[in-house]
Motif scaffolding. Sequence first.
Motif, PDB file in Angstrom:
ATOM      1  N   VAL A  82       0.877  -1.172   0.000  1.00 22.47           N
ATOM      2  CA  VAL A  82       0.000   0.000   0.000  1.00 22.47           C
ATOM      3  C   VAL A  82       0.916   1.224   0.000  1.00 22.47           C
ATOM      4  CG1 VAL A  82      -1.774   1.277   1.269  1.00 22.47           C
ATOM      5  CG2 VAL A  82      -1.769  -1.236   1.314  1.00 22.47           C
ATOM      6  N   TRP A  83       0.729   2.112  -0.979  1.00 21.70           N
ATOM      7  CA  TRP A  83       1.581   3.305  -1.067  1.00 21.70           C
ATOM      8  C   TRP A  83       1.321   4.218   0.131  1.00 21.70           C
ATOM      9  CZ3 TRP A  83       5.751   4.761  -3.597  1.00 21.70           C
ATOM     10  CH2 TRP A  83       6.092   6.119  -3.590  1.00 21.70           C
ATOM     11  N   GLN A  84       2.416   4.557   0.849  1.00 21.54           N
ATOM     12  CA  GLN A  84       2.260   5.436   2.010  1.00 21.54           C
ATOM     13  C   GLN A  84       3.199   6.627   1.918  1.00 21.54           C
ATOM     14  OE1 GLN A  84       1.817   3.206   5.864  1.00 21.54           O
ATOM     15  NE2 GLN A  84       1.956   1.452   4.480  1.00 21.54           N
ATOM     16  N   THR A 120      -1.011  -0.257  -8.404  1.00 21.04           N
ATOM     17  CA  THR A 120      -1.359   1.101  -8.863  1.00 21.04           C
ATOM     18  C   THR A 120      -2.863   1.381  -8.894  1.00 21.04           C
ATOM     19  OG1 THR A 120      -1.377   0.501 -11.211  1.00 21.04           O
ATOM     20  CG2 THR A 120       0.730   1.192 -10.267  1.00 21.04           C
ATOM     21  N   ILE A 122      -6.119   0.260  -6.165  1.00 20.14           N
ATOM     22  CA  ILE A 122      -6.586   0.549  -4.797  1.00 20.14           C
ATOM     23  C   ILE A 122      -5.404   0.897  -3.879  1.00 20.14           C
ATOM     24  CG2 ILE A 122      -7.780  -0.489  -2.805  1.00 20.14           C
ATOM     25  CD1 ILE A 122      -9.238  -2.303  -5.014  1.00 20.14           C
ATOM     26  N   TYR A 123      -4.219   0.330  -4.140  1.00 17.31           N
ATOM     27  CA  TYR A 123      -3.051   0.563  -3.271  1.00 17.31           C
ATOM     28  C   TYR A 123      -2.278   1.846  -3.622  1.00 17.31           C
ATOM     29  CZ  TYR A 123      -3.592  -3.990  -0.968  1.00 17.31           C
ATOM     30  OH  TYR A 123      -4.053  -5.056  -0.233  1.00 17.31           O
ATOM     31  N   ARG A 124      -2.688   2.548  -4.706  1.00 15.39           N
ATOM     32  CA  ARG A 124      -2.262   3.931  -4.992  1.00 15.39           C
ATOM     33  C   ARG A 124      -0.770   4.146  -5.245  1.00 15.39           C
ATOM     34  NH1 ARG A 124      -4.699   4.373  -0.182  1.00 15.39           N
ATOM     35  NH2 ARG A 124      -2.749   5.203   0.639  1.00 15.39           N
ATOM     36  N   PRO A 126       2.281   5.239  -7.216  1.00  7.39           N
ATOM     37  CA  PRO A 126       2.340   6.133  -8.382  1.00  7.39           C
ATOM     38  C   PRO A 126       2.696   5.357  -9.659  1.00  7.39           C
ATOM     39  CG  PRO A 126       3.506   7.101  -6.528  1.00  7.39           C
ATOM     40  CD  PRO A 126       3.164   5.694  -6.131  1.00  7.39           C
ATOM     41  N   THR A 160      -2.918   3.520 -17.528  1.00  9.04           N
ATOM     42  CA  THR A 160      -1.922   2.482 -17.269  1.00  9.04           C
ATOM     43  C   THR A 160      -1.169   2.154 -18.562  1.00  9.04           C
ATOM     44  OG1 THR A 160      -3.381   1.608 -15.575  1.00  9.04           O
ATOM     45  CG2 THR A 160      -1.642   0.140 -16.359  1.00  9.04           C
TER      46      THR A 160
END
Length: 173
Positions: A82-84, A120, A122-124, A126, A160
């Motif tokens: 998950v991108w944080q 890229t 739901i987990y965002r 980039p 994408t």
Amino acid sequence: MSDRRIQLVKGDITQQRVDAIVNAANTSLRGGGGVDGAIHRAAGPGLLEECRTLGGCPTGDARITKGYDLPARYVIHTPGPVWQGGGVNEDALLASCYQSTFALLHDHNLKTVAFPSIGTGIYRFPIDRASRIALREIRRALNENPSIERVVIVAFDERTFDAYTRALMEESS
Ligand code: ADP
């Protein structure tokens, strides 16, 4: 030049006729939204039954199951990070999803694979950054493993597709 074994297509990964499709899963392996939901719907209930026996999967690792009603023989499930914001090892964990997947392909002697854009949705993660990591790892694995015949990157949407097109052009320039 880009490796001829890499193909970028626009479409739905559940339709791909390859040895294995890759699922951008979550760590529970109990199904979810996005590509995970689409794969479970297309594969039928046998997939969730098998996934339940696996006891989950850590981020960056991968597990293999049969493909059930899919045209693909196998599904490789790999939970992306998950991108944080980039400070908690997201790049390395995303790279690890690709590495773990190629390790399973090698162990099972599989030659064709289709990837979604892991992380890229739901987990965002980039998209430009993710596409560069994906292509770097795919290219590295292809160099190390001549028996892989085809890697299809399946872009579900224009954004994408465009990002991977840019990353492919960067690589070949
Ligand atoms: P994550 O949780 O790893 O971000 P998502 O499933 O939310 O995973 O998104 C990953 C990518 O998969 C996104 O680009 C999303 O648009 C795409 N996607 C969703 N459904 C499909 C599908 N049927 N085939 C291919 N890609 C898909």
